[in-house]
Scaffold this motif. Sequence first.
Motif, mmCIF file in Angstrom:
data_model
loop_
_atom_site.group_PDB
_atom_site.id
_atom_site.type_symbol
_atom_site.label_atom_id
_atom_site.label_comp_id
_atom_site.label_asym_id
_atom_site.label_seq_id
_atom_site.Cartn_x
_atom_site.Cartn_y
_atom_site.Cartn_z
ATOM 1 N N VAL A 151 38.976 34.020 35.444
ATOM 2 C CA VAL A 151 39.487 33.932 34.073
ATOM 3 C C VAL A 151 40.975 33.575 34.061
ATOM 4 N N GLU A 152 41.807 34.462 34.609
ATOM 5 C CA GLU A 152 43.250 34.257 34.538
ATOM 6 C C GLU A 152 43.947 35.176 35.529
ATOM 7 N N ALA A 153 45.229 34.953 35.735
ATOM 8 C CA ALA A 153 46.055 35.823 36.564
ATOM 9 C C ALA A 153 47.372 36.076 35.836
ATOM 10 N N GLN A 154 48.025 37.149 36.226
ATOM 11 C CA GLN A 154 49.293 37.513 35.583
ATOM 12 C C GLN A 154 50.285 38.000 36.629
ATOM 13 N N GLY A 155 51.542 37.728 36.374
ATOM 14 C CA GLY A 155 52.617 38.294 37.189
ATOM 15 C C GLY A 155 52.656 37.818 38.621
ATOM 16 N N LEU A 156 52.281 36.555 38.878
ATOM 17 C CA LEU A 156 52.296 36.041 40.242
ATOM 18 C C LEU A 156 53.744 35.838 40.718
ATOM 19 N N GLU A 157 53.898 35.762 42.022
ATOM 20 C CA GLU A 157 55.220 35.571 42.607
ATOM 21 C C GLU A 157 55.641 34.109 42.490
ATOM 22 N N ALA A 158 56.910 33.889 42.216
ATOM 23 C CA ALA A 158 57.445 32.523 42.136
ATOM 24 C C ALA A 158 57.743 32.013 43.541
ATOM 25 N N LYS A 159 57.174 30.863 43.885
ATOM 26 C CA LYS A 159 57.358 30.291 45.212
ATOM 27 C C LYS A 159 58.161 28.977 45.185
ATOM 28 N N ASP A 160 58.317 28.376 44.027
ATOM 29 C CA ASP A 160 59.011 27.095 43.929
ATOM 30 C C ASP A 160 60.459 27.308 43.449
ATOM 31 N N PRO A 161 61.357 26.361 43.759
ATOM 32 C CA PRO A 161 62.769 26.502 43.339
ATOM 33 C C PRO A 161 62.947 26.598 41.830
ATOM 34 N N ASN A 162 61.989 26.089 41.045
ATOM 35 C CA ASN A 162 62.119 26.135 39.585
ATOM 36 C C ASN A 162 61.756 27.487 38.997
ATOM 37 N N GLY A 163 61.434 28.452 39.851
ATOM 38 C CA GLY A 163 61.094 29.789 39.371
ATOM 39 C C GLY A 163 59.647 29.972 39.008
ATOM 40 N N PHE A 164 58.813 28.979 39.337
ATOM 41 C CA PHE A 164 57.383 29.085 39.046
ATOM 42 C C PHE A 164 56.592 28.842 40.325
ATOM 43 N N SER A 165 55.274 28.835 40.184
ATOM 44 C CA SER A 165 54.354 28.452 41.251
ATOM 45 C C SER A 165 53.318 27.516 40.652
ATOM 46 N N ASP A 166 52.562 26.859 41.522
ATOM 47 C CA ASP A 166 51.453 25.997 41.105
ATOM 48 C C ASP A 166 50.157 26.604 41.653
ATOM 49 N N PRO A 167 49.700 27.696 41.045
ATOM 50 C CA PRO A 167 48.620 28.470 41.662
ATOM 51 C C PRO A 167 47.233 27.842 41.511
ATOM 52 N N TYR A 168 46.420 28.075 42.505
ATOM 53 C CA TYR A 168 44.982 27.774 42.468
ATOM 54 C C TYR A 168 44.278 28.843 43.287
ATOM 55 N N CYS A 169 42.984 28.974 43.096
ATOM 56 C CA CYS A 169 42.195 29.981 43.808
ATOM 57 C C CYS A 169 41.215 29.316 44.751
ATOM 58 N N MET A 170 40.989 29.949 45.881
ATOM 59 C CA MET A 170 39.921 29.581 46.789
ATOM 60 C C MET A 170 39.057 30.825 46.963
ATOM 61 N N LEU A 171 37.767 30.696 46.745
ATOM 62 C CA LEU A 171 36.894 31.855 46.804
ATOM 63 C C LEU A 171 35.617 31.538 47.576
ATOM 64 N N GLY A 172 35.012 32.575 48.086
ATOM 65 C CA GLY A 172 33.781 32.384 48.834
ATOM 66 C C GLY A 172 33.129 33.710 49.178
ATOM 67 N N ILE A 173 31.902 33.614 49.647
ATOM 68 C CA ILE A 173 31.158 34.778 50.110
ATOM 69 C C ILE A 173 31.378 34.912 51.610
ATOM 70 N N GLN A 174 31.741 36.097 52.047
ATOM 71 C CA GLN A 174 31.842 36.332 53.483
ATOM 72 C C GLN A 174 30.547 36.968 53.948
ATOM 73 N N PRO A 175 29.727 36.211 54.674
ATOM 74 C CA PRO A 175 28.405 36.711 55.077
ATOM 75 C C PRO A 175 28.499 37.840 56.082
ATOM 76 N N ALA A 176 27.377 38.569 56.184
ATOM 77 C CA ALA A 176 27.339 39.729 57.065
ATOM 78 C C ALA A 176 27.547 39.343 58.518
#
Length: 522
Positions: free
Chosen positions: A104-129
């Motif tokens: 859905v969304e995220a809040q309060g992420l850490e700023a990693k770029d010099p402009n004081g923001f980030s360009d966030p994306y998510c990577m997700l997956g199932i970790q099998p047994a």
Amino acid sequence: MLRFHLNQMDEAQKGKPPPSEYDSGIEVTPYKIGRKEWEELYIAVLYTIKHKLGANSSGYSVYAEDLYEYAQEAFCMSDDDHKRFLSIAQDEKPPILVLNVTVVEAQGLEAKDPNGFSDPYCMLGIQPANTLERRNSSDEELGSGSIKGSPRRQGGLKKLGASLKRRDRIRSNSISDTLPAKFIRTTSVKPQTLNPVWNEQFRLDIEDIRTDRLHLDIWDHDDESSVFDAARKLNEVSSLKGLGRYFKQIAQSARTSTGENIDDFLGCVNIRLEDIPSSGLDRWFCLEGRTERSSVQGQIRLKISLSTREDKDVAKEDDNWKEVVEHQELFWVFIQYELKQHFGPSYEWAGDLPQPALTILHQHAIQGDITELQQTLCRWIMYSKQLMEVPLDYALLYQLLDDLSRSWGDLENPLSRDEEAALAESFNIFLDFCLKIIQKHRDLFPPGNDFTQHKLTHLLKCLSTLHGQKAFRWCCPFRHDLHVEITSSLKKGTLDWFNAQVANAEALLKKVNLQSCKNTIV
């Protein structure tokens, strides 16, 4: 003399219950389920119970034995038939378990770029047994999280984000040491923000719900080279050779020539699938670091639920009309059974179903991927069909229509053609039934009777709700002048009632005149 006889008739009517619409010549068509369909539905119920999904949720039965017992009683199955059909259900191929994730969304992420923001994306997956078992023995420095907020355990599950990137530091040429491509998904990149909104949905196949986990990383995207780009290509790979090559590409893209990350890590989440309740989750998760010493900030909101799918062609996967019909029939069976158990008039029944029935319906909806709107549609259709056979409280029908209106929401056309046709049919049958009742309202709803006034009030509320409902306007576009139909029914009913009163008065006058003549002759 005539007035005397009329007063006698009025006195005779006092104390009598008002006539029922079912005694007024209103024709209805009973709903029936054939014997073959009945048995197939019972097998489907047993199959649903056998493959019950999710951790226990409040309001639903816990024990499968209770569900089997209730189903057997509701379907009127003998012990021998129950054992025979249970054997058939157990022999059927189990469904493929699916995890539905909405990032859905995220809040309060850490700023990693010099402009004081980030360009966030998510990577997700199932970790099998099988991956977990191999990783646990080789990497004990990382703990694991759970949706219950349990503390990290030493020697526990290795976080996939050491994650989807860091794990590639373990140099291995074995494809079994990496995550299968079908389990990796990525969201879009949201530029220059610390509070990204994605609302992106994913469906992930589950191998073993008891041990598999969902892992999600958040990264700050780099325009030159990133895990995001490599993971996108990974989903295009079909051969094992190519799969291994692209996992190496992920590892290479995660570091510069000096060994430092280009895409900066913003946090991760680990969720045990066995902890997900059957009703699903919609909550915020605090982001975790890659190690106990890592420091990250922010949280992410995820909607997570379990479902199943059959092992069939993808092109046919979205069509669940068969499951929707089964869901309607299940409602019918349980409604019929509960009415038989109810003491007193049927219109005094509140329409509530017990926990075992609700659990079976809940599990059937999960495993059939039946949406909330489809479930609401099924409830309305089957309760309104039941109204055609026995009196129900119109307050119950009014509530079901209100539920349907809320579930429809602002969607333009959320139904398939079959669902739309079924809903339109139920609306038309219910409307025609109500219009016939309104036509006879002087007989069915005499003034001064609290019960009939409650009944008439909620019947009119049903018609008012229906007239202003988006679902009704969409499914029945040619009945937009419902108020005109109601007015016509009132006029016709008034004329019929007046003619009946005249006929009764003439018959009574004739009887009085004959009696007078008889007395004169005597």
